[in-house]
Design an enzyme around this catalytic site. Structure first.
Site, short mmCIF file in Angstrom:
data_model
loop_
_atom_site.label_atom_id
_atom_site.label_comp_id
_atom_site.label_asym_id
_atom_site.label_seq_id
_atom_site.Cartn_x
_atom_site.Cartn_y
_atom_site.Cartn_z
N ARG A 45 -25.82 -9.97 43.62
CA ARG A 45 -25.86 -10.19 42.18
C ARG A 45 -27.29 -10.11 41.62
O ARG A 45 -27.60 -10.78 40.63
CB ARG A 45 -25.22 -11.54 41.81
CG ARG A 45 -23.90 -11.83 42.51
CD ARG A 45 -22.82 -10.82 42.21
NE ARG A 45 -22.48 -10.74 40.82
CZ ARG A 45 -21.58 -11.50 40.22
NH1 ARG A 45 -20.91 -12.38 40.88
NH2 ARG A 45 -21.34 -11.34 38.95
N ARG A 62 -27.16 -10.84 35.36
CA ARG A 62 -27.29 -12.28 35.51
C ARG A 62 -28.61 -12.84 35.02
O ARG A 62 -28.76 -13.12 33.87
CB ARG A 62 -27.07 -12.67 36.98
CG ARG A 62 -25.65 -12.38 37.41
CD ARG A 62 -25.20 -13.32 38.44
NE ARG A 62 -23.88 -13.83 38.15
CZ ARG A 62 -23.27 -14.72 38.91
NH1 ARG A 62 -23.87 -15.23 39.96
NH2 ARG A 62 -22.08 -15.14 38.59
N ARG A 121 -27.31 -5.23 27.64
CA ARG A 121 -25.88 -5.50 27.61
C ARG A 121 -25.39 -6.01 26.26
O ARG A 121 -24.18 -6.12 26.03
CB ARG A 121 -25.54 -6.55 28.68
CG ARG A 121 -25.19 -6.02 30.07
CD ARG A 121 -23.79 -5.42 30.14
NE ARG A 121 -22.77 -6.17 29.43
CZ ARG A 121 -22.17 -7.26 29.89
NH1 ARG A 121 -22.46 -7.73 31.08
NH2 ARG A 121 -21.26 -7.89 29.18
N ASP A 123 -18.22 -4.05 39.14
CA ASP A 123 -17.56 -5.31 39.47
C ASP A 123 -16.41 -5.01 40.42
O ASP A 123 -15.90 -3.89 40.45
CB ASP A 123 -17.02 -6.02 38.22
CG ASP A 123 -16.63 -7.46 38.56
OD1 ASP A 123 -17.52 -8.31 38.65
OD2 ASP A 123 -15.42 -7.70 38.79
N TYR A 144 -7.19 -12.59 42.61
CA TYR A 144 -7.22 -12.44 41.15
C TYR A 144 -5.90 -11.89 40.61
O TYR A 144 -5.40 -12.33 39.58
CB TYR A 144 -8.38 -11.53 40.72
CG TYR A 144 -9.72 -12.20 40.85
CD1 TYR A 144 -10.11 -13.20 39.97
CD2 TYR A 144 -10.60 -11.86 41.88
CE1 TYR A 144 -11.33 -13.84 40.10
CE2 TYR A 144 -11.83 -12.50 42.01
CZ TYR A 144 -12.19 -13.49 41.12
OH TYR A 144 -13.39 -14.13 41.24
O1 CP3 Z 1 -24.56 -7.67 42.72
C1 CP3 Z 1 -24.90 -7.07 41.70
O2 CP3 Z 1 -25.97 -7.30 41.13
C2 CP3 Z 1 -24.02 -5.94 41.18
C3 CP3 Z 1 -23.06 -6.31 40.23
C4 CP3 Z 1 -21.85 -7.17 40.58
C5 CP3 Z 1 -21.10 -7.80 39.56
N1 CP3 Z 1 -20.03 -8.39 40.14
C6 CP3 Z 1 -21.43 -7.79 38.13
C7 CP3 Z 1 -20.86 -8.82 37.23
C8 CP3 Z 1 -21.23 -7.45 41.79
C9 CP3 Z 1 -21.62 -7.06 43.21
C10 CP3 Z 1 -20.07 -8.23 41.50
C11 CP3 Z 1 -19.12 -8.66 42.53
C12 CP3 Z 1 -18.12 -9.68 42.20
N2 CP3 Z 1 -17.41 -9.84 41.05
C13 CP3 Z 1 -17.64 -10.63 43.13
C14 CP3 Z 1 -18.10 -10.75 44.55
C15 CP3 Z 1 -19.45 -11.37 44.61
C16 CP3 Z 1 -19.46 -12.87 44.50
O3 CP3 Z 1 -20.18 -13.37 43.63
O4 CP3 Z 1 -18.79 -13.53 45.29
C17 CP3 Z 1 -16.67 -11.39 42.48
C18 CP3 Z 1 -15.89 -12.54 43.08
C19 CP3 Z 1 -16.52 -10.89 41.17
C20 CP3 Z 1 -15.60 -11.35 40.12
C21 CP3 Z 1 -16.33 -11.76 38.89
N3 CP3 Z 1 -16.87 -10.90 37.97
C22 CP3 Z 1 -16.58 -13.08 38.44
C23 CP3 Z 1 -16.16 -14.33 39.16
C24 CP3 Z 1 -17.27 -12.97 37.22
C25 CP3 Z 1 -17.63 -14.05 36.20
C26 CP3 Z 1 -18.62 -15.02 36.58
C27 CP3 Z 1 -20.00 -14.43 36.65
O5 CP3 Z 1 -20.40 -14.07 37.77
O6 CP3 Z 1 -20.67 -14.33 35.62
C28 CP3 Z 1 -17.48 -11.59 36.98
C29 CP3 Z 1 -18.22 -10.99 35.85
C30 CP3 Z 1 -19.45 -10.24 36.20
N4 CP3 Z 1 -19.60 -9.35 37.23
C31 CP3 Z 1 -20.65 -10.29 35.46
C32 CP3 Z 1 -21.55 -9.39 36.09
C33 CP3 Z 1 -22.95 -9.05 35.69
C34 CP3 Z 1 -20.90 -11.11 34.21
C35 CP3 Z 1 -20.20 -10.45 33.07
C36 CP3 Z 1 -20.73 -10.85 31.70
O7 CP3 Z 1 -21.80 -11.42 31.56
O8 CP3 Z 1 -20.03 -10.46 30.72
#
Ligand code: CP3
Length: 351
Positions: free
Chosen positions: A34, A38, A47, A83, A158
């Site tokens: 991540r 973030r 974004r 994602d 999910y």
């Molecule tokens: O790693 C990176 O920097 C690349 C981008 C990436 C995202 N999601 C972007 C994202 C990666 C590798 C993921 C993987 C992901 N997504 C996982 C596995 C990694 C982990 O953390 O265990 C999981 C379980 C998800 C599902 C997911 N997507 C969740 C739980 C959330 C919301 C909570 C959060 O992390 O903010 C997302 C949304 C998400 N995926 C965001 C980003 C940048 C935030 C979206 C926003 O701000 O609108």
């Protein structure tokens, strides 16, 4: 790149890919789960006003966001900005990513009839991924790009729950109550995941990570019986490309050996198990990735260094070590703490 083709040698010889292959490295390579998005202000800026899933479909934006942490932190690898639910959206599943919540599925998958909604993924469904990775590999030069996908269990969690869960009760109800439906669901997801990873590798990703973030909720026997066959199918499907395959989950101390056996070249470890102990559990022939507690970054620089030193000491005897956090960067992390951490690991491990 197609199967069995050798990637450009400068990327192939990077510290990150060498560590994944358990070869000697000039320094311990570092990247952060991540790292894209973030915590970065430049990420929030680009974004602004663009929903998460839409941003994943814009190749120029994906390229910019993927490059941001590479420019800022000097990490040894980039992770493709996307994602885990993107391939599901691409085949028409009615889901969205709600800010601060996560993926939410309008109509959860609970019955055999629902399975028909999970059709095959074609490269055309995700042409923006191919385009973005083409742009990225040109911009990245010798820095490797990591492609990724969600593992069948975590994706199923999910789809079946309809959103994030702490207990996975609907998923486990299907797993224990209708094992055949569960096996068929995971097998469908394995095919979709494998096809999604193939698109990324063919476009130029030089390693892939399978995120089974929530699989730590299972006991080893249930993992082995009900999840491992599907994850192994994914790893097997991309084996011929010869790119390192990383397998990661949270709270997986009891599953590390099986997660390695599923077909990974590199096993990701969270912060709960020290890396020397993790190596004993995983056994020989695998590199490890990890495992600084991401919340450590909220303390003083001195305390971060002391904890990082512990991780590096525990990793000293490993066959291959990729430094990472034990889970993703938390959104409120100070980006400068990440930059300092990369610098510290690089100087401490320079050979
Ligand atoms: O790693 C990176 O920097 C690349 C981008 C990436 C995202 N999601 C972007 C994202 C990666 C590798 C993921 C993987 C992901 N997504 C996982 C596995 C990694 C982990 O953390 O265990 C999981 C379980 C998800 C599902 C997911 N997507 C969740 C739980 C959330 C919301 C909570 C959060 O992390 O903010 C997302 C949304 C998400 N995926 C965001 C980003 C940048 C935030 C979206 C926003 O701000 O609108």
């Amino acid at each position: 790149m197609s199967a069995n083709q050798t990637p450009p040698s400068a990327t192939y010889d990077s510290a990150f890919l060498k560590a994944c292959r358990r070869e000697p490295v000039p320094h311990t390579p570092v990247w952060f789960m991540r790292q894209a998005g973030r915590s970065l202000p430049e990420y929030r800026k680009v974004r602004e006003g663009i929903p998460m899933l839409e941003s994943c479909m814009r190749p120029e934006l994906v390229t910019e966001i993927t490059l941001q942490p590479v420019r800022r932190h000097n990490v040894d690898a980039a992770i493709y900005f996307s994602d885990i639910v993107v391939p599901l959206k691409a085949i028409g599943i009615d889901l969205d990513i709600k800010p601060g919540v996560g993926p939410v599925v309008e109509r959860p998958i609970r019955t055999r009839a629902d399975l028909a909604r999970l059709r095959d993924l074609t490269p055309e469904d995700v042409s923006y991924v191919t385009e973005a990775i083409g742009l990225l590999t040109r911009e990245l030069g010798t820095t490797p790009l990591i492609g990724f996908a969600g593992a069948p269990f975590t994706l199923a969690s999910y789809l079946v729950e309809g959103g994030p869960s702490r207990t996975y009760e609907n998923s486990k109800a299907m797993m224990y109550g209708d094992p055949e439906l569960w096996a068929d669901l995971l097998d469908r997801l394995a095919d979709i995941t494998a096809d999604f990873l193939k698109v990324q590798i063919e476009a130029g990703a030089s390693a892939v990570q399978l995120f089974d973030s929530w699989v730590g909720s299972l006991a080893p026997a249930d993992y082995q019986r009900s999840v491992m066959p599907a994850s192994a199918k994914v790893f097997e499907a991309v084996a011929a490309y010869g790119v390192p395959r990383i397998h990661f989950g949270v709270g997986t101390g009891e599953l590390l050996k099986l997660m390695g056996e599923a077909g990974a070249d590199v096993v990701g470890v969270d912060w709960r198990v020290p890396l020397d102990e993790a190596a004993r559990r995983v056994g020989p022939g695998k590199a490890l990735q990890g495992n600084l507690d991401p919340t450590i970054l909220f303390t003083t620089p001195e305390a971060v260094e002391a904890k990082t030193r512990e991780v590096l000491d525990a990793a000293a005897g490993l066959e291959g070590h990729v430094f990472n956090l034990g889970h993703g960067v938390m959104p409120s992390t100070d980006p400068d703490a990440l930059t300092r951490l990369v610098e510290y690991v690089h100087t401490q491990t320079a050979r």
